[in-house]
Design a protein around this motif. Sequence first.
Motif, PDB file in Angstrom:
ATOM      1  N   GLY A 154      23.630 -12.498  10.832  1.00 33.20           N
ATOM      2  CA  GLY A 154      22.465 -12.790  10.001  1.00 33.20           C
ATOM      3  C   GLY A 154      21.392 -13.604  10.685  1.00 33.20           C
ATOM      4  O   GLY A 154      20.600 -14.256  10.020  1.00 33.20           O
ATOM      5  N   GLY A 155      21.354 -13.608  12.013  1.00 32.67           N
ATOM      6  CA  GLY A 155      20.308 -14.315  12.745  1.00 32.67           C
ATOM      7  C   GLY A 155      18.953 -13.663  12.535  1.00 32.67           C
ATOM      8  O   GLY A 155      18.834 -12.660  11.839  1.00 32.67           O
ATOM      9  N   PRO A 156      17.915 -14.234  13.135  1.00 26.56           N
ATOM     10  CA  PRO A 156      16.571 -13.706  12.914  1.00 26.56           C
ATOM     11  C   PRO A 156      16.423 -12.293  13.455  1.00 26.56           C
ATOM     12  O   PRO A 156      16.906 -11.971  14.532  1.00 26.56           O
ATOM     13  CB  PRO A 156      15.673 -14.679  13.675  1.00 26.56           C
ATOM     14  CG  PRO A 156      16.559 -15.259  14.732  1.00 26.56           C
ATOM     15  CD  PRO A 156      17.913 -15.341  14.086  1.00 26.56           C
ATOM     16  N   VAL A 157      15.799 -11.456  12.703  1.00 23.41           N
ATOM     17  CA  VAL A 157      15.516 -10.089  13.118  1.00 23.41           C
ATOM     18  C   VAL A 157      14.011  -9.949  13.243  1.00 23.41           C
ATOM     19  O   VAL A 157      13.251 -10.773  12.708  1.00 23.41           O
ATOM     20  CB  VAL A 157      16.081  -9.072  12.103  1.00 23.41           C
ATOM     21  CG1 VAL A 157      17.599  -9.142  12.055  1.00 23.41           C
ATOM     22  CG2 VAL A 157      15.497  -9.302  10.722  1.00 23.41           C
ATOM     23  N   PRO A 158      13.534  -8.936  13.965  1.00 25.66           N
ATOM     24  CA  PRO A 158      12.090  -8.786  14.133  1.00 25.66           C
ATOM     25  C   PRO A 158      11.307  -8.804  12.826  1.00 25.66           C
ATOM     26  O   PRO A 158      10.218  -9.376  12.761  1.00 25.66           O
ATOM     27  CB  PRO A 158      11.981  -7.437  14.846  1.00 25.66           C
ATOM     28  CG  PRO A 158      13.235  -7.348  15.659  1.00 25.66           C
ATOM     29  CD  PRO A 158      14.296  -7.970  14.782  1.00 25.66           C
ATOM     30  N   GLY A 159      11.865  -8.228  11.769  1.00 27.68           N
ATOM     31  CA  GLY A 159      11.144  -8.200  10.497  1.00 27.68           C
ATOM     32  C   GLY A 159      10.897  -9.581   9.922  1.00 27.68           C
ATOM     33  O   GLY A 159       9.826  -9.849   9.365  1.00 27.68           O
ATOM     34  N   ALA A 160      11.875 -10.485  10.054  1.00 25.33           N
ATOM     35  CA  ALA A 160      11.721 -11.842   9.530  1.00 25.33           C
ATOM     36  C   ALA A 160      10.665 -12.608  10.310  1.00 25.33           C
ATOM     37  O   ALA A 160       9.869 -13.361   9.738  1.00 25.33           O
ATOM     38  CB  ALA A 160      13.058 -12.576   9.580  1.00 25.33           C
ATOM     39  N   VAL A 161      10.652 -12.432  11.616  1.00 30.74           N
ATOM     40  CA  VAL A 161       9.655 -13.101  12.451  1.00 30.74           C
ATOM     41  C   VAL A 161       8.279 -12.522  12.179  1.00 30.74           C
ATOM     42  O   VAL A 161       7.283 -13.248  12.071  1.00 30.74           O
ATOM     43  CB  VAL A 161      10.031 -12.985  13.941  1.00 30.74           C
ATOM     44  CG1 VAL A 161       8.971 -13.636  14.827  1.00 30.74           C
ATOM     45  CG2 VAL A 161      11.401 -13.618  14.196  1.00 30.74           C
TER      46      VAL A 161
END
Length: 203
Positions: free
Chosen positions: A49-56
């Motif tokens: 559940g780490g950061p994914v491109p969509g969240a950034v």
Amino acid sequence: MRYIRPVSTPRDALAPDDDWSTRHSVLSTARRTAALVNVLAAGPSGAGGGPVPGAVAEVLRAYGEKEPLDLTARDVEGMREAATLLREVFAAESADAAAHVLNRLLGAHTGRLRLSSHRGGSPWHPHIDHADDAPWPEWFLASSCLALTVLVWDRQRPPGRICASGSCRNVFITRGSGPERRYCSRRCATRERVAAHRRRADG
């Protein structure tokens, strides 16, 4: 720099939301830095559940970046490394300490100061990445260092802090004057006050 926007026409200038200077001010850029450091602190992309491109990309859009936001998992990993370096600035306890960290980052990771208009596609503004089309991690680190440097210069105090709540640890940009903030939000401050009250009551 990924955000390229045509210079506003007089009609566009009437709309506050479209004001380029406001959306990309030093303070707004510094706040974007804090928001990205926080979202990138979640851990390696795709690992539990780490950061994914969509969240950034969502954070970038919230601070005025325009499509296409062609972030890849590799970009996010590079930005995570930059965020780890930038967190040291937020951990600094004094203007001197923040300046030493920023000087080290500026010397090791940025290019020469220049003005760019992206070939007339935006108002003139400063850059210290190596090229207008620099990769996302380089752009993030360079633009963040520039904004945080200006805040240290302007305020003569650390530009931000790490939340004092042990259950949070988000970074935030401090106000220019007034009492020093210790928490990133009212929620964290309230939670810590309640916890302290309960400890006193139980003691």
